[in-house]
Design an enzyme around this catalytic site. Structure first.
Site, PDB file in Angstrom:
ATOM      1  N   GLY A   1      22.632  11.591 -30.282  1.00 33.81           N
ATOM      2  CA  GLY A   1      22.391  12.354 -29.045  1.00 33.81           C
ATOM      3  C   GLY A   1      23.057  11.370 -27.796  1.00 33.81           C
ATOM      4  CB  ALA A   2      23.217   7.728 -27.465  1.00 36.60           C
TER       5      ALA A   2
ATOM      6  N   GLY B   1       0.820  -1.290   0.003  1.00 36.76           N
ATOM      7  CA  GLY B   1      -0.004  -0.031  -0.015  1.00 36.76           C
ATOM      8  C   GLY B   1       0.925   1.180  -0.027  1.00 36.76           C
ATOM      9  N   GLY B   2       0.240   2.340   0.568  1.00 39.41           N
ATOM     10  CA  GLY B   2       0.911   3.495   0.549  1.00 39.41           C
ATOM     11  C   GLY B   2       2.206   3.560   1.371  1.00 39.41           C
TER      12      GLY B   2
HETATM   13  C1  HXC Z   1      -3.238  -3.543  12.482  1.00 38.10           C
HETATM   14  C2  HXC Z   1      -2.428  -5.403  11.866  1.00 38.10           C
HETATM   15  C3  HXC Z   1      -2.219  -5.164  10.506  1.00 38.10           C
HETATM   16  C4  HXC Z   1      -2.436  -3.789  10.360  1.00 38.10           C
HETATM   17  C5  HXC Z   1      -1.405  -7.031  10.579  1.00 38.10           C
HETATM   18  N1  HXC Z   1      -1.722  -6.787  11.663  1.00 38.10           N
HETATM   19  N2  HXC Z   1      -1.327  -5.874   9.761  1.00 38.10           N
HETATM   20  N3  HXC Z   1      -3.121  -4.763  12.808  1.00 38.10           N
HETATM   21  N4  HXC Z   1      -3.123  -3.068  11.242  1.00 38.10           N
HETATM   22  N5  HXC Z   1      -2.324  -3.001   9.163  1.00 38.10           N
HETATM   23  C6  HXC Z   1      -1.856  -7.713  12.871  1.00 38.10           C
HETATM   24  C7  HXC Z   1      -2.737  -8.770  12.665  1.00 38.10           C
HETATM   25  O1  HXC Z   1      -4.012  -8.617  13.239  1.00 38.10           O
HETATM   26  C8  HXC Z   1      -1.974  -9.788  13.565  1.00 38.10           C
HETATM   27  O2  HXC Z   1      -2.364  -9.560  14.892  1.00 38.10           O
HETATM   28  C9  HXC Z   1      -0.488  -9.314  13.325  1.00 38.10           C
HETATM   29  O3  HXC Z   1      -0.476  -8.243  12.834  1.00 38.10           O
HETATM   30  C10 HXC Z   1       0.001 -10.498  12.200  1.00 38.10           C
HETATM   31  O4  HXC Z   1      -0.585 -10.477  11.394  1.00 38.10           O
HETATM   32  P1  HXC Z   1      -1.151 -11.922  10.639  1.00 38.10           P
HETATM   33  O5  HXC Z   1      -2.047 -11.475   9.355  1.00 38.10           O
HETATM   34  O6  HXC Z   1      -1.505 -12.955  11.411  1.00 38.10           O
HETATM   35  O7  HXC Z   1       0.144 -12.237   9.737  1.00 38.10           O
HETATM   36  P2  HXC Z   1       0.383 -12.747   8.340  1.00 38.10           P
HETATM   37  O8  HXC Z   1      -0.383 -14.020   8.048  1.00 38.10           O
HETATM   38  O9  HXC Z   1       1.801 -13.032   8.357  1.00 38.10           O
HETATM   39  O10 HXC Z   1      -0.268 -11.880   7.183  1.00 38.10           O
HETATM   40  C11 HXC Z   1       0.792 -10.570   7.180  1.00 38.10           C
HETATM   41  C12 HXC Z   1      -0.093  -9.670   6.439  1.00 38.10           C
HETATM   42  C13 HXC Z   1      -1.562  -9.383   6.687  1.00 38.10           C
HETATM   43  C14 HXC Z   1      -0.019  -9.788   4.867  1.00 38.10           C
HETATM   44  C15 HXC Z   1       0.595  -7.955   6.357  1.00 38.10           C
HETATM   45  O11 HXC Z   1      -1.592  -9.110   8.377  1.00 38.10           O
HETATM   46  C16 HXC Z   1      -2.062  -8.447   6.152  1.00 38.10           C
HETATM   47  O12 HXC Z   1      -2.765  -8.246   4.775  1.00 38.10           O
HETATM   48  N6  HXC Z   1      -2.501  -7.232   6.770  1.00 38.10           N
HETATM   49  C17 HXC Z   1      -3.082  -6.163   6.564  1.00 38.10           C
HETATM   50  C18 HXC Z   1      -2.509  -5.156   5.387  1.00 38.10           C
HETATM   51  C19 HXC Z   1      -3.058  -4.066   4.980  1.00 38.10           C
HETATM   52  O13 HXC Z   1      -4.247  -3.765   4.316  1.00 38.10           O
HETATM   53  N7  HXC Z   1      -2.512  -2.624   5.583  1.00 38.10           N
HETATM   54  C20 HXC Z   1      -3.221  -1.591   5.107  1.00 38.10           C
HETATM   55  C21 HXC Z   1      -2.364  -1.260   3.981  1.00 38.10           C
HETATM   56  S1  HXC Z   1      -2.821   0.346   3.510  1.00 38.10           S
HETATM   57  P3  HXC Z   1      -2.215 -10.677  16.287  1.00 38.10           P
HETATM   58  O14 HXC Z   1      -2.653  -9.786  17.229  1.00 38.10           O
HETATM   59  O15 HXC Z   1      -3.167 -11.797  15.593  1.00 38.10           O
HETATM   60  O16 HXC Z   1      -0.747 -11.157  16.057  1.00 38.10           O
HETATM   61  C22 HXC Z   1      -1.578   1.269   4.192  1.00 38.10           C
HETATM   62  C23 HXC Z   1      -1.719   2.744   3.805  1.00 38.10           C
HETATM   63  C24 HXC Z   1      -0.403   3.452   4.171  1.00 38.10           C
HETATM   64  O17 HXC Z   1      -0.749   0.879   4.609  1.00 38.10           O
HETATM   65  C25 HXC Z   1      -0.986   4.839   3.813  1.00 38.10           C
HETATM   66  C26 HXC Z   1       0.287   5.789   3.525  1.00 38.10           C
HETATM   67  C27 HXC Z   1      -0.175   6.994   2.807  1.00 38.10           C
END
Ligand code: HXC
Length: 517
Positions: A407-408, A172-173
Site C-alpha cells: 500500500g505504501a 492557550g486558545g
Molecule cells: C492582560 C496581560 C496579559 C493578559 C500579560 N499582560 N498578559 N494583560 N491580559 N492576558 C500584561 C501584564 O499585566 C504586564 O502588564 C505586561 O502584560 C507584561 O506581562 P508580564 O507578566 O510582566 O511579562 P512576563 O513576565 O514576560 O510574562 C509574560 C506572560 C505572563 C508569561 C505572558 O504575562 C502571563 O502568564 N500572562 C497571562 C497569560 C494568560 O493566562 N493568558 C490568557 C490565556 S487564555 P504591565 O502593565 O505590568 O506591563 C487565552 C484564551 C484565548 O488566551 C481564547 C481563544 C479562544
C-alpha cells in the site's frame, strides 16, 4: 497657517509617541529578553520604504474592567501592508511592550482587517505572535476577537498563504490561530506554544515540566509536529519567512514565481548512478539525491525534525517551484508511520492548493507494523496520503529509486493515484512485499518440504526477485513510463514538468471531500 503647523506638529509628536509602544523601559526589557520590538520585526520583513501602517490611533473603549484611562498605543499590535521582494503582503505584529501584546477587541479588529485585506488583494498574511493571549480585562470581547481571527484563518486557508511567526509567548486558545495557518516559524528560546501551561498541568495531572520543555521549539517541532521551521532569533525568522514566500504564489489563482530563463538546464549526474548501495538493507541519504537533482542544491525542508523518515520541502527545477516528497531510508528505513503520513498529506494538500507541482522520491518498505501504530490509527492516517495524492490535480511525478512495497507504493503517489509520470531506476522493486516475507508465505509448503530449508528459501527469494521485485513488471503494465539511469533523473523530471505545464484536470463539483481526519 500657524494653526495648520500646530496640527502638523501635534500629529508628528503623537505618531512619535505611539511608535514607542509601551515606552523605553519596556522596549529595553524586550531587548534584554532577546526579542526585537513589533516594529523592528516588521522592518526586518518588509522591503524598505514600502511599509504602510494602519490603525496606529486605535483605542480600546475604556469601558472594560480596570481599563478606564489606560493608554495602550496601537492597542498592542502593529498592522501594516508592504512588500517582500516586491510582492504585496499584510502583516500583524503583536507589541509585547503594550500590555503584553494581549488581545482585546480593537487589537483583534486590527488583525482581522489585515486578514480581510489579504483575502481581497490575494496577498499572503503574516502574523508575528508575541502575546499574553486574551486580554483579561476585556473578557468576552477578547474571546470574540480571537473567534473572528480563527474564522478568518479558515476563510483565507487555501486562498492566500498564511504564515505565523512565534516570537514570544503564544499560549492557550491563542495557539489555535497559528495552528490554523499554513506554516509556523518558531524562534528558539523566546517562542513558546502550548494550550495549557506548566502550572495548570501540575494542578490537573500532577506532571512537572518547564515551559521550555513543554512548549519550546524542540517539543513543538520534534514531538508534536506543530512547528514547521525553527529560527535562531527574530532576524532568522524573518529570513525563513522571506525564503518560504519566494517559493509560493501570492494566492491560489496564481502560479508560483518563475525564476527560470526559459532554458532547461539538464546535466547528467554520474554520482547518482552509484548512490544506491548493493545491499538492499543499507541506507543512503535521500536528501543527497534531492539536492543533486534540484537547482543549485537549494532545498527548503519543512518540519525537518518531525517524522524524519519522510522528507518534504520546496525546491526549484529550472527556476520553477516544486514540492518535494521523499522517503528517508536513513530513518526507520523510510517506513511510513502515523506521523510521516500526516506530514506528507498536509504538505501535498498545501502544494495542490497553491498550484505547486509535486515530485515524489520513493524508497518505502511499507507501512509501519505494530500495535501502537494500529491503535494510533495508522489506517486512518495512512489513508490521508491516498486521499491527498488522489485529490491533488497539480502535476504529479514519481521516481521509484528502490523499494516500493504494498500500500505504501500506492500511497507514495503510484500511477493509479493519478500520477502523471512515474519513472523507476533499474534498482526499483515494486512488489506487494519484500522478497523474504513473500516467499515465507507463497512457498511455505515447498520450503518446509525441502531438505536444506535455508538453501530453498534463498532459491525462492532469488526467483521472486527476478520475477517480481524489479521495475520491468510495472513497466510492462504501463504503470511505469520509463526505467532510467539515475544520472538522468534531472533530465526526466525537467522534461516531464515542462510537458505538464498546461495540465488541467477537472473533478466532479462537490462542497468538499471527506479526508479521513
Ligand atoms: C492582560 C496581560 C496579559 C493578559 C500579560 N499582560 N498578559 N494583560 N491580559 N492576558 C500584561 C501584564 O499585566 C504586564 O502588564 C505586561 O502584560 C507584561 O506581562 P508580564 O507578566 O510582566 O511579562 P512576563 O513576565 O514576560 O510574562 C509574560 C506572560 C505572563 C508569561 C505572558 O504575562 C502571563 O502568564 N500572562 C497571562 C497569560 C494568560 O493566562 N493568558 C490568557 C490565556 S487564555 P504591565 O502593565 O505590568 O506591563 C487565552 C484564551 C484565548 O488566551 C481564547 C481563544 C479562544
Amino acid at each position: 497657517m500657524d494653526k495648520t503647523n500646530d496640527k502638523i506638529r501635534r500629529l508628528r509628536e503623537e505618531k512619535a509617541r505611539l511608535w514607542k509602544g509601551g515606552g523605553e523601559k519596556r522596549i529595553e526589557k524586550q531587548h534584554a529578553a532577546g526579542k526585537l520590538t513589533a516594529r523592528e520585526r516588521v522592518a526586518l520583513l518588509l522591503d524598505p520604504e514600502t511599509t504602510q501602517e494602519m490603525f496606529l490611533f486605535s483605542k480600546h473603549r475604556g469601558t472594560a474592567f480596570g481599563m478606564a484611562g489606560k493608554e495602550l498605543p496601537g492597542d498592542g499590535v502593529v498592522t501594516v501592508g508592504g512588500t517582500i521582494d516586491g510582492r504585496q503582503v499584510f502583516v500583524a505584529s503583536q507589541d509585547f511592550t503594550v500590555s503584553g501584546g494581549s488581545v482585546g477587541e480593537m487589537h483583534a479588529d486590527k488583525i482581522c482587517q489585515m486578514m480581510d485585506m489579504s483575502l481581497k488583494c490575494g496577498a499572503p498574511f503574516i502574523f508575528v505572535n508575541d502575546s499574553g493571549g486574551a486580554r483579561i480585562q476585556e473578557g468576552i470581547d477578547s474571546l470574540s476577537g480571537y473567534g473572528k481571527i480563527f474564522y478568518r484563518n479558515v476563510l483565507l486557508s487555501g486562498v492566500v498563504p498564511q504564515i505565523s511567526i512565534i516570537a514570544g509567548p503564544c499560549a492557550g486558545g491563542a495557539a489555535y490561530s497559528p495552528a490554523l495557518t499554513d506554516f509556523i516559524i518558531m524562534v528558539k528560546n523566546t517562542g513558546k506554544l502550548f494550550i495549557t501551561g506548566p502550572s495548570v498541568i501540575k494542578q490537573v495531572t500532577g506532571e512537572d515540566i518547564s515551559a521550555e520543555e513543554l512548549g519550546g521549539v524542540y517539543a513543538q517541532m520534534t514531538y508534536s509536529g506543530v512547528v514547521h521551521f525553527v529560527a535562531e532569533n527574530d532576524e532568522h525568522a524573518a529570513q525563513i519567512c522571506k525564503k518560504l514566500l519566494s517559493f509560493l504564489p501570492s494566492n491560489n489563482m496564481e502560479d508560483p514565481p518563475d525564476f527560470g530563463d526559459g532554458e532547461l538546464t539538464i546535466v547528467e549526474d554520474l554520482a547518482l548512478n552509484q548512490i544506491i548501495p548493493d545491499n538492499p538493507r543499507e541506507p543512503y541519504d535521500m536528501r543527497e539525491v534531492i539536492r543533486r537533482v534540484i537547482d543549485n542544491g537549494d532545498f527548503l525542508e519543512v518540519q525537518d525534525h518531525f517524522a524524519a523518515n519522510a522528507i518534504v520541502g520546496f525546491a526549484r527545477l529550472n527556476g520553477r517551484t516544486v514540492g518535494i516528497v521523499g522517503n528517508q531510508p536513513m530513518v526507520k528505513a523510510g517506513v511510513l508511520d502515523i506521523d510521516s503520513s500526516d506530514k506528507i498529506s498536509r504538505f501535498v494538500r498545501f502544494c495542490n492548493a497553491f498550484n505547486i507541482p509535486l515530485v515524489t522520491f520513493v524508497d518505502v518498505p511499507g507501512f509501519m507494523p505494530g500495535i501502537q501504530q494500529e491503535y494510533g490509527g495508522i489506517i486512518r492516517h495512512g489513508a490521508k496520503m491516498l486521499f491527498a495524492y488522489s485529490a491533488a490535480t497539480v502535476p504529479k511525478i514519481s521516481v521509484i529509486l528502490r523499494k516500493a512495497y504494498g500500500g505504501a507504493y500506492l500511497a507514495m503517489c503510484g500511477k493509479d493515484l493519478g500520477c502523471d509520470r512515474v519513472c523507476a531506476w533499474p534498482t526499483g522493486e515494486i512488489a506487494v512485499m519484500g522478497a523474504e516475507g513473500a516467499v515465507g508465505i507463497v512457498y511455505r509448503k515447498e520450503i518446509n518440504a525441502a531438505e536444506d530449508k535455508q538453501a530453498a528459501t534463498q532459491e525462492f527469494i532469488e526467483k521472486y526477485k527476478t520475477e517480481f521485485a524489479n521495475p520491468y513488471v510495472g513497466a510492462a503494465r504501463n504503470l511505469i513510463d520509463d526505467i532510467i539511469e539515475p544520472k538522468d533523473t534531472r533530465r526526466y523530471l525537467s522534461l516531464a514538468l515542462e510537458s505538464l505545464r498546461t495540465k488541467r484536470e477537472l473533478r466532479p463539483h462537490k462542497k468538499h471531500g471527506l479526508i479521513p481526519l
